[in-house]
Scaffold this motif. Structure first.
Motif, PDB file in Angstrom:
ATOM      1  N   SER A   1       0.830  -1.202   0.000  1.00  0.00           N
ATOM      2  CA  SER A   1       0.000   0.000   0.000  1.00  0.00           C
ATOM      3  C   SER A   1       0.867   1.255   0.000  1.00  0.00           C
ATOM      4  O   SER A   1       0.578   2.230  -0.699  1.00  0.00           O
ATOM      5  N   TRP A   2       1.952   1.229   0.773  1.00  0.00           N
ATOM      6  CA  TRP A   2       2.875   2.364   0.800  1.00  0.00           C
ATOM      7  C   TRP A   2       3.503   2.604  -0.565  1.00  0.00           C
ATOM      8  O   TRP A   2       3.625   3.744  -1.008  1.00  0.00           O
ATOM      9  N   PHE A   3       3.908   1.545  -1.234  1.00  0.00           N
ATOM     10  CA  PHE A   3       4.541   1.672  -2.545  1.00  0.00           C
ATOM     11  C   PHE A   3       3.592   2.350  -3.540  1.00  0.00           C
ATOM     12  O   PHE A   3       3.999   3.255  -4.282  1.00  0.00           O
ATOM     13  N   LEU A   4       2.324   1.954  -3.545  1.00  0.00           N
ATOM     14  CA  LEU A   4       1.347   2.578  -4.443  1.00  0.00           C
ATOM     15  C   LEU A   4       1.053   4.015  -4.031  1.00  0.00           C
ATOM     16  O   LEU A   4       0.879   4.891  -4.884  1.00  0.00           O
ATOM     17  N   SER A   5       1.015   4.272  -2.739  1.00  0.00           N
ATOM     18  CA  SER A   5       0.787   5.629  -2.243  1.00  0.00           C
ATOM     19  C   SER A   5       1.927   6.555  -2.632  1.00  0.00           C
ATOM     20  O   SER A   5       1.707   7.704  -3.025  1.00  0.00           O
ATOM     21  N   LEU A   6       3.142   6.059  -2.528  1.00  0.00           N
ATOM     22  CA  LEU A   6       4.298   6.848  -2.936  1.00  0.00           C
ATOM     23  C   LEU A   6       4.237   7.166  -4.426  1.00  0.00           C
ATOM     24  O   LEU A   6       4.523   8.285  -4.843  1.00  0.00           O
ATOM     25  N   GLY A   7       3.829   6.190  -5.230  1.00  0.00           N
ATOM     26  CA  GLY A   7       3.671   6.424  -6.661  1.00  0.00           C
ATOM     27  C   GLY A   7       2.645   7.510  -6.948  1.00  0.00           C
ATOM     28  O   GLY A   7       2.896   8.410  -7.762  1.00  0.00           O
ATOM     29  N   SER A   8       1.502   7.452  -6.279  1.00  0.00           N
ATOM     30  CA  SER A   8       0.470   8.477  -6.467  1.00  0.00           C
ATOM     31  C   SER A   8       1.003   9.855  -6.109  1.00  0.00           C
ATOM     32  O   SER A   8       0.785  10.836  -6.825  1.00  0.00           O
ATOM     33  N   CYS A   9       1.702   9.920  -4.993  1.00  0.00           N
ATOM     34  CA  CYS A   9       2.247  11.196  -4.531  1.00  0.00           C
ATOM     35  C   CYS A   9       3.251  11.757  -5.533  1.00  0.00           C
ATOM     36  O   CYS A   9       3.210  12.939  -5.881  1.00  0.00           O
ATOM     37  N   LEU A  10       4.143  10.929  -6.023  1.00  0.00           N
ATOM     38  CA  LEU A  10       5.165  11.408  -6.959  1.00  0.00           C
ATOM     39  C   LEU A  10       4.577  11.813  -8.302  1.00  0.00           C
ATOM     40  O   LEU A  10       4.994  12.820  -8.886  1.00  0.00           O
ATOM     41  N   PHE A  11       3.596  11.065  -8.804  1.00  0.00           N
ATOM     42  CA  PHE A  11       2.956  11.450 -10.072  1.00  0.00           C
ATOM     43  C   PHE A  11       2.243  12.788  -9.951  1.00  0.00           C
ATOM     44  O   PHE A  11       2.330  13.634 -10.840  1.00  0.00           O
ATOM     45  N   ASN A  12       1.529  12.984  -8.835  1.00  0.00           N
ATOM     46  CA  ASN A  12       0.833  14.263  -8.657  1.00  0.00           C
ATOM     47  C   ASN A  12       1.801  15.411  -8.402  1.00  0.00           C
ATOM     48  O   ASN A  12       1.562  16.538  -8.823  1.00  0.00           O
ATOM     49  N   LEU A  13       2.892  15.123  -7.708  1.00  0.00           N
ATOM     50  CA  LEU A  13       3.912  16.147  -7.495  1.00  0.00           C
ATOM     51  C   LEU A  13       4.563  16.562  -8.819  1.00  0.00           C
ATOM     52  O   LEU A  13       4.860  17.722  -9.039  1.00  0.00           O
ATOM     53  N   TRP A  14       4.720  15.601  -9.712  1.00  0.00           N
ATOM     54  CA  TRP A  14       5.265  15.871 -11.033  1.00  0.00           C
ATOM     55  C   TRP A  14       4.326  16.761 -11.842  1.00  0.00           C
ATOM     56  O   TRP A  14       4.762  17.620 -12.609  1.00  0.00           O
TER      57      TRP A  14
END
Length: 153
Positions: free
Chosen positions: A135-148
């Motif tokens: 769950s953390w790995f997917l959450s980190l992905g969401s955060c980085l894509f939106n930050l981008w």
């Protein structure tokens, strides 16, 4: 014309990420709650609390992403995106902390003489920690894509 970032809010990839977060967080909570002894250890209670926050956060965003994909109108307002990025970042850090603490305590209990934790119960705690890591790995992905995406708004 704004660049479409895969995985950012309002895309089908984001919907998949959010749905995965919801499923893995729910699985983590389910495996932890199956053993009623989890309340005796602070890291296990911490994991249950954080998963209880991640599930509604991710499910709500999955609904928003699903709606955005259906109406083909992605959410691109800077203020809302900042809130999503900060919320994802905070929950991502808390999820990682809960998963690490749970995994370390469960592994310690599992590798000792076994008097603290029966093997089937400890293995459920370890599976719960593994689900929290996913769950953390997917959450980190969401955060980085939106930050981008954020600077292009």
């Amino acid at each position: 014309m704004m660049e479409e970032v895969p995985g950012s809010v309002g895309t089908s990839a984001s919907f998949g990420l959010r749905l995965g977060q919801t499923l893995f967080s729910s699985a983590s909570l389910l495996f932890m709650s199956m053993g009623v002894e989890f309340y005796s250890y602070t890291p296990f209670c911490f994991l249950v609390t954080i998963m209880g926050l991640v599930i509604p956060w991710s499910f709500t965003h999955a609904l928003i992403d699903g709606y955005s994909v259906l109406v083909k109108c992605p959410l691109r307002q800077p203020g809302i995106l900042v809130i999503i990025v900060v919320g994802d970042w905070v929950l991502s850090v808390l999820t990682l902390a809960a998963a690490c603490s749970t995994a370390s305590v469960a592994e310690l209990m599992f590798t000792t003489d076994g008097s603290d934790c029966p093997p089937n119960l400890c293995s459920r705690y370890l599976i719960s920690a593994a689900m929290a890591f996913l769950s953390w790995f997917l959450s980190l992905g969401s955060c980085l894509f939106n930050l981008w995406l954020l600077p292009s708004l």
